[in-house]
Scaffold this motif. Structure first.
Motif, short mmCIF file in Angstrom:
data_model
loop_
_atom_site.label_atom_id
_atom_site.label_comp_id
_atom_site.label_asym_id
_atom_site.label_seq_id
_atom_site.Cartn_x
_atom_site.Cartn_y
_atom_site.Cartn_z
N UNK A 152 0.69 -1.43 -0.38
CA UNK A 152 0.16 -0.35 0.37
C UNK A 152 0.77 1.37 -0.14
N UNK A 153 2.12 1.09 0.40
CA UNK A 153 3.03 2.43 0.97
C UNK A 153 3.81 2.88 -0.77
N UNK A 154 3.71 1.38 -1.94
CA UNK A 154 4.72 1.95 -2.73
C UNK A 154 3.74 2.53 -4.04
N UNK A 155 4.78 3.22 -4.54
CA UNK A 155 4.47 3.82 -5.80
C UNK A 155 3.97 3.42 -7.17
N UNK A 156 2.88 3.66 -7.46
CA UNK A 156 2.02 3.68 -8.60
C UNK A 156 2.54 2.92 -9.87
N UNK A 157 3.36 4.54 -9.66
CA UNK A 157 4.52 4.85 -11.09
C UNK A 157 5.52 5.08 -10.78
N UNK A 158 5.93 4.86 -11.40
CA UNK A 158 7.75 5.99 -10.53
C UNK A 158 8.88 5.26 -10.12
N UNK A 159 9.75 5.53 -9.01
CA UNK A 159 11.14 5.00 -8.23
C UNK A 159 10.27 5.66 -6.57
N UNK A 160 11.08 5.23 -5.81
CA UNK A 160 10.96 6.38 -4.71
C UNK A 160 12.08 5.91 -3.85
N UNK A 161 12.32 6.96 -3.03
CA UNK A 161 13.46 6.72 -2.20
C UNK A 161 13.35 6.75 -0.49
N UNK A 162 13.79 5.74 -0.09
CA UNK A 162 13.45 5.52 0.96
C UNK A 162 14.45 4.73 2.07
N UNK A 163 13.50 5.47 3.19
CA UNK A 163 14.61 6.03 4.28
C UNK A 163 15.20 5.80 5.32
N UNK A 164 15.82 4.79 6.18
CA UNK A 164 15.78 3.36 6.89
C UNK A 164 16.54 4.95 8.35
#
Length: 140
Positions: free
Chosen positions: A42-54
Protein backbone atom coordinates in the motif's frame (compact mmCIF):
# COMPACT_ATOMS: atom_id res chain seq x y z
CA UNK A 1 10.85 -11.79 23.59
CA UNK A 2 10.62 -10.59 19.99
CA UNK A 3 8.09 -8.08 18.88
CA UNK A 4 5.70 -9.21 16.12
CA UNK A 5 5.12 -6.28 13.81
CA UNK A 6 3.04 -6.14 10.67
CA UNK A 7 4.25 -4.54 7.47
CA UNK A 8 2.08 -1.50 8.15
CA UNK A 9 3.87 -0.85 11.45
CA UNK A 10 7.23 -0.58 9.72
CA UNK A 11 6.91 2.15 7.09
CA UNK A 12 5.27 5.50 6.47
CA UNK A 13 4.78 7.22 3.09
CA UNK A 14 5.55 10.81 2.15
CA UNK A 15 5.12 12.23 -1.34
CA UNK A 16 7.52 15.02 -2.25
CA UNK A 17 7.84 17.10 -5.40
CA UNK A 18 8.68 20.50 -6.73
CA UNK A 19 6.62 22.72 -8.99
CA UNK A 20 6.92 21.45 -12.55
CA UNK A 21 8.39 18.11 -11.43
CA UNK A 22 6.77 14.75 -11.05
CA UNK A 23 6.22 13.74 -7.46
CA UNK A 24 8.55 11.22 -5.87
CA UNK A 25 7.40 8.98 -3.06
CA UNK A 26 9.52 8.83 0.08
CA UNK A 27 8.96 5.88 2.38
CA UNK A 28 10.27 5.85 5.95
CA UNK A 29 11.06 2.30 7.04
CA UNK A 30 13.01 0.31 9.61
CA UNK A 31 15.51 -2.47 9.17
CA UNK A 32 15.12 -5.61 11.27
CA UNK A 33 18.13 -7.28 12.98
CA UNK A 34 18.48 -9.67 10.02
CA UNK A 35 19.09 -6.78 7.59
CA UNK A 36 15.66 -6.77 5.95
CA UNK A 37 13.60 -3.66 5.18
CA UNK A 38 9.89 -4.40 4.70
CA UNK A 39 7.59 -2.06 2.78
CA UNK A 40 3.86 -2.78 2.53
CA UNK A 41 2.37 -2.84 -0.97
CA UNK A 42 0.00 0.00 0.00
CA UNK A 43 2.97 2.38 0.41
CA UNK A 44 4.63 1.58 -2.93
CA UNK A 45 4.09 4.14 -5.66
CA UNK A 46 1.74 3.09 -8.46
CA UNK A 47 4.13 4.62 -10.98
CA UNK A 48 7.76 5.63 -10.89
CA UNK A 49 10.46 5.16 -8.31
CA UNK A 50 10.76 5.96 -4.60
CA UNK A 51 13.29 6.95 -1.98
CA UNK A 52 13.44 4.71 1.07
CA UNK A 53 14.75 6.28 4.26
CA UNK A 54 15.85 3.77 6.88
CA UNK A 55 16.63 5.27 10.29
CA UNK A 56 19.63 2.99 10.93
CA UNK A 57 21.28 3.56 7.52
CA UNK A 58 23.57 6.48 6.77
CA UNK A 59 22.19 6.76 3.23
CA UNK A 60 18.80 6.50 1.58
CA UNK A 61 17.94 3.77 -0.90
CA UNK A 62 16.58 4.50 -4.38
CA UNK A 63 13.82 1.99 -5.08
CA UNK A 64 13.58 1.48 -8.85
CA UNK A 65 10.57 -0.02 -10.58
CA UNK A 66 11.49 -2.66 -13.15
CA UNK A 67 9.41 -3.90 -16.09
CA UNK A 68 6.41 -5.80 -14.80
CA UNK A 69 6.02 -5.83 -11.03
CA UNK A 70 9.70 -6.01 -10.03
CA UNK A 71 11.95 -3.65 -8.10
CA UNK A 72 15.60 -3.20 -7.24
CA UNK A 73 17.25 -0.86 -4.72
CA UNK A 74 20.37 1.28 -5.09
CA UNK A 75 22.40 2.78 -2.26
CA UNK A 76 22.38 6.56 -2.70
CA UNK A 77 26.12 6.95 -2.05
CA UNK A 78 28.60 7.96 -4.78
CA UNK A 79 31.35 5.46 -5.52
CA UNK A 80 33.81 8.24 -6.40
CA UNK A 81 34.43 9.94 -3.05
CA UNK A 82 31.70 8.54 -0.81
CA UNK A 83 29.29 11.49 -1.10
CA UNK A 84 25.47 11.33 -0.89
CA UNK A 85 23.49 11.21 -4.14
CA UNK A 86 20.34 13.05 -5.20
CA UNK A 87 17.62 12.08 -7.66
CA UNK A 88 18.24 13.68 -11.05
CA UNK A 89 15.68 12.88 -13.73
CA UNK A 90 15.27 9.10 -13.76
CA UNK A 91 18.72 8.45 -12.25
CA UNK A 92 21.02 9.70 -9.51
CA UNK A 93 23.67 12.43 -9.38
CA UNK A 94 26.47 13.52 -7.09
CA UNK A 95 26.42 17.25 -6.42
CA UNK A 96 30.02 17.19 -5.17
CA UNK A 97 31.86 16.22 -8.37
CA UNK A 98 29.19 15.67 -11.04
CA UNK A 99 29.06 11.88 -11.30
CA UNK A 100 25.80 10.52 -12.71
CA UNK A 101 24.22 7.08 -12.56
CA UNK A 102 21.37 5.50 -14.50
CA UNK A 103 18.47 3.67 -12.80
CA UNK A 104 20.44 0.40 -13.00
CA UNK A 105 23.31 1.94 -11.01
CA UNK A 106 25.70 2.19 -13.97
CA UNK A 107 27.99 5.22 -14.26
CA UNK A 108 26.84 7.52 -17.07
CA UNK A 109 29.12 10.47 -16.30
CA UNK A 110 32.50 10.40 -14.48
CA UNK A 111 34.48 10.94 -12.32
CA UNK A 112 32.94 7.87 -10.63
CA UNK A 113 34.18 4.64 -12.25
CA UNK A 114 32.27 1.99 -10.27
CA UNK A 115 28.57 1.23 -10.41
CA UNK A 116 26.36 1.76 -7.35
CA UNK A 117 25.72 -0.87 -4.73
CA UNK A 118 22.50 -2.67 -5.65
CA UNK A 119 20.35 -4.74 -3.29
CA UNK A 120 18.00 -7.60 -3.96
CA UNK A 121 14.30 -6.83 -3.58
CA UNK A 122 11.98 -9.76 -2.96
CA UNK A 123 8.28 -9.66 -3.77
CA UNK A 124 5.98 -10.84 -0.99
CA UNK A 125 2.20 -11.00 -0.86
CA UNK A 126 2.03 -8.13 1.63
CA UNK A 127 4.69 -5.95 -0.05
CA UNK A 128 8.40 -6.05 -0.76
CA UNK A 129 11.52 -6.88 1.23
CA UNK A 130 14.87 -5.22 0.59
CA UNK A 131 17.60 -7.62 1.64
CA UNK A 132 20.48 -5.39 2.76
CA UNK A 133 22.78 -8.32 3.47
CA UNK A 134 22.46 -9.67 -0.06
CA UNK A 135 23.68 -7.82 -3.10
CA UNK A 136 21.57 -8.28 -6.20
CA UNK A 137 23.28 -10.95 -8.36
CA UNK A 138 22.28 -9.01 -11.50
CA UNK A 139 24.50 -6.14 -10.34
CA UNK A 140 27.76 -7.97 -10.96
Amino acid sequence: MTEDRSFSDLALPLVVGAEGCASLTMVHAVCDPEGTVRIPRSLLPLQGNAIVRVKTLRDDLYLVREAGDGWHALLMRCTHQDQPLVVAGNGLACNSHGSRFDPEGNVTHPPAMERLQRYEVIQAEEGIRIELRRLDPRAR
